[in-house]
Design an enzyme around this catalytic site. Structure first.
Site, short mmCIF file in Angstrom:
data_model
loop_
_atom_site.label_atom_id
_atom_site.label_comp_id
_atom_site.label_asym_id
_atom_site.label_seq_id
_atom_site.Cartn_x
_atom_site.Cartn_y
_atom_site.Cartn_z
NE ARG A 1 -7.87 3.78 4.70
CZ ARG A 1 -7.88 5.17 5.09
NH1 ARG A 1 -8.55 5.55 6.44
NH2 ARG A 1 -7.13 5.65 4.68
CE LYS B 1 -1.72 1.12 4.33
NZ LYS B 1 -1.13 2.76 4.00
CG ASN B 2 2.56 3.00 3.37
OD1 ASN B 2 0.62 2.99 3.34
ND2 ASN B 2 1.95 2.19 4.33
NE ARG C 1 -0.16 9.28 10.69
CZ ARG C 1 -1.06 8.74 9.92
NH1 ARG C 1 -1.80 9.15 9.69
NH2 ARG C 1 -0.14 8.21 8.92
CB ILE D 1 2.01 17.78 6.38
CG1 ILE D 1 1.09 19.15 6.19
CG2 ILE D 1 1.07 17.12 6.13
CD1 ILE D 1 0.20 19.06 4.54
CG ASP E 1 2.98 1.27 10.05
OD1 ASP E 1 1.52 2.10 10.59
OD2 ASP E 1 3.28 1.39 8.91
CB CYS F 1 -5.45 5.86 10.66
SG CYS F 1 -5.65 4.57 9.57
N1 EPU Z 1 5.92 13.75 11.03
C1 EPU Z 1 5.72 15.63 11.87
N2 EPU Z 1 5.57 15.82 11.02
C2 EPU Z 1 5.95 15.60 9.75
C3 EPU Z 1 5.36 14.50 8.79
C4 EPU Z 1 5.87 13.73 10.11
O1 EPU Z 1 5.51 15.16 13.04
O2 EPU Z 1 5.69 16.77 8.47
C5 EPU Z 1 5.37 12.84 12.10
C6 EPU Z 1 4.64 11.98 12.16
O3 EPU Z 1 3.69 12.91 12.84
C7 EPU Z 1 4.05 10.52 13.74
C8 EPU Z 1 6.51 10.70 12.55
O4 EPU Z 1 6.56 11.93 12.51
O5 EPU Z 1 4.56 10.98 14.44
C9 EPU Z 1 5.90 9.54 10.96
O6 EPU Z 1 5.34 10.41 10.08
P1 EPU Z 1 6.38 9.54 8.97
O7 EPU Z 1 5.93 11.02 7.77
O8 EPU Z 1 7.12 8.98 9.06
O9 EPU Z 1 4.88 9.01 8.04
P2 EPU Z 1 3.63 9.19 7.02
O10 EPU Z 1 4.89 9.52 6.28
O11 EPU Z 1 2.82 9.45 7.56
C10 EPU Z 1 4.09 6.44 5.82
C11 EPU Z 1 2.70 5.62 7.11
C12 EPU Z 1 2.09 4.89 7.32
C13 EPU Z 1 3.43 4.20 8.46
C14 EPU Z 1 4.48 5.75 8.42
C15 EPU Z 1 5.97 5.55 9.68
C16 EPU Z 1 1.73 6.16 4.19
C17 EPU Z 1 0.52 6.17 3.62
N3 EPU Z 1 1.72 6.06 5.70
O12 EPU Z 1 3.40 8.02 7.08
O13 EPU Z 1 1.53 4.33 8.10
O14 EPU Z 1 3.13 4.20 9.78
O15 EPU Z 1 4.67 6.17 7.71
O16 EPU Z 1 6.09 4.40 8.46
O17 EPU Z 1 2.52 5.66 3.44
C18 EPU Z 1 -0.05 2.72 7.81
O18 EPU Z 1 0.12 2.44 6.78
O19 EPU Z 1 -1.52 1.64 9.04
C19 EPU Z 1 0.60 3.48 7.75
C20 EPU Z 1 0.24 4.56 8.67
#
Ligand code: EPU
Length: 413
Positions: free
Chosen positions: A393, A21-22, A120, A122, A301, A115
């Site tokens: 999902r 998925k990711n 979370r 950006i 995850d 989720c």
């Molecule tokens: N974070 C920030 N600011 C940002 C980005 C992230 O504070 O601008 C924090 C987040 O709040 C979190 C941590 O950094 O606490 C990790 O975030 P990261 O950006 O690494 O994760 P993501 O890109 O939002 C992806 C996967 C998640 C997976 C994480 C970690 C996708 C669409 N989602 O999320 O997948 O948990 O990397 O490996 O690729 C899932 O598949 O169930 C899922 C949640």
């Protein structure tokens, strides 16, 4: 939507793992950058990819997932004002920002959702775009980003998966050299890099904490197969460890090293072949102590799922979460089933062994739903899982896969 689930008679069958998925979400968005046709294979037919394909079609594409393959021809008129409400259901829709900034230097998009795993933001993504010279306007509903992006150096405060990929997507077109230091190293990031390289991007340091990107003007056609889903694979391995073993196929075992080490230390016998992993459980398991972290550490995850295994092991297992503030939404439901959990700040203490009994359970996020599903397979009577649609999902053909293991999973009206 609800489901009722119980074990009938567990068979240690062979489960083929679907596409990741990711990887699928960013790579579908990255196809926007290509000047020629893109063919993507091994795309999982799950709710999140359906949402993303729907958003692609709302900005001008006419694409359809057939037999896990997507053919994405280049289009002339992309609508870079994305108001499809599905954006706010999907965290991965933030990859439209990198792709459209890379392609057009301008977009307006609803705030991406996803989720609820705690706060979370950006901010790392947005700071990176500012660093590339973009201006960002945020209203309550929308994000508007524009600017002639420049190649520069990014030092990420945290190796964020999403921010690393968004910088990659935005920078592969920019003339000059971009550096991402403290980049995420998750296999899905590597997959995105390999996809971009397959259409002509110049990226060095793939799979490391430092990525060097040299901008190129033209992206040629590609036919790319995405990696398989290590989190789906890990979920099934943990299920096998809870029962009488399992074999999973269509998976690169090197993406699962941290989980395999934990399961071996618990006492499971695991053999890895070219594209398959077989797990056997011949003796009582011993407790684990895990610190979740960024790749190659234990993946967040798989945290909820491994905690269910902990309930079946005599002694205390520990699970420390370092990524999300709300990772353990499954424990309320598991306590109803008889599990003995104690959450001390960020560390879950799991007191086992506890038999689990049937109950009515609630899913709050994708991996919570996977954990509840695993727990219900230990019950002799039917458990009811509310909001089971969340599971769809991220898990393809889950009903058939469970049925082949001897688990009765029925959707209810
Ligand atoms: N974070 C920030 N600011 C940002 C980005 C992230 O504070 O601008 C924090 C987040 O709040 C979190 C941590 O950094 O606490 C990790 O975030 P990261 O950006 O690494 O994760 P993501 O890109 O939002 C992806 C996967 C998640 C997976 C994480 C970690 C996708 C669409 N989602 O999320 O997948 O948990 O990397 O490996 O690729 C899932 O598949 O169930 C899922 C949640």
């Amino acid at each position: 939507m609800k489901a009722k689930v119980k074990e009938i008679k567990y068979y240690a069958n062979v489960i083929p793992i679907s596409g990741a998925k990711n990887s699928a979400l960013p790579i579908i968005c990255a196809s926007i950058l290509c000047d020629e046709e893109v063919i993507l294979n091994n795309i999982p037919d799950i709710e999140d990819t359906k949402l993303l394909i729907d958003i692609m079609n709302s900005i001008g594409y006419q694409i359809k997932l057939i037999n896990n393959t997507l053919i994405i021809p280049p289009i002339k008129n992309i609508n870079n004002y994305i108001r499809n409400k599905k954006v706010s259901k999907l965290r991965g829709s933030y990859y439209f920002i990198g792709a459209l900034m890379g392609k057009m230097g301008k977009l307006k998009i609803l705030h991406p959702g996803g989720c609820n795993l705690g706060n979370r933001p950006i901010n790392y993504h947005l700071d990176a775009f500012r660093n590339m010279n973009a201006t960002i306007k945020e209203s309550k509903k929308y994000l508007k980003i524009e600017g002639n992006l420049i190649a520069t150096t990014h030092e990420l405060e945290f190796p964020s998966v999403g921010a690393t990929i968004n910088i990659l997507l935005a920078s592969v077109h920019i003339q000059g050299s971009t550096i991402i230091s403290n980049a995420a190293m998750e296999p899905e990031v590597t997959d995105v890099c390999n996809f971009l390289v397959s259409m002509g991007a110049k990226i060095e340091g793939i799979g490391t904490r430092c990525l060097h990107i040299q901008g190129v003007k033209h992206f040629k056609k590609t036919n790319y197969t995405i990696i398989s889903d290590r989190i789906e694979a890990g979920t099934f391995l943990i299920l096998g460890a809870m029962h009488k073993g399992i074999t999973i196929t269509n998976i690169d075992y090197t993406t699962l090293t941290s989980l395999i080490n934990v399961l071996k230390n618990c006492g499971c016998e695991i053999s890895c072949n070219h594209r398959s992993i077989t797990l056997k459980r011949n003796k009582p398991l011993i407790p684990f102590s895990i610190r979740i972290g960024t790749y190659p550490d234990f993946p967040t995850d798989l945290g909820p799922q491994i905690s269910v295994l902990g309930t079946q092991i005599e002694g205390i297992s520990y699970l420390e979460e370092t990524i999300y503030t709300k990772r353990f939404s499954h424990i309320v439901s598991l306590k109803k089933m008889g599990a003995d959990f104690y959450l001390n700040d960020t560390t879950l203490h799991i007191h086992g062994y506890t038999p689990l009994h049937q109950a009515e359970l609630d899913c709050y996020d994708l991996r919570c739903s996977a954990a509840l599903l695993l727990a219900t397979t230990l019950c002799k009577n039917y458990s009811v899982i509310n909001h089971i649609e969340i599971l769809f999902r991220g898990y393809e053909n889950i009903e058939q896969k469970l049925a082949s293991l001897g688990i009765d999973f029925q959707l209810m009206k």
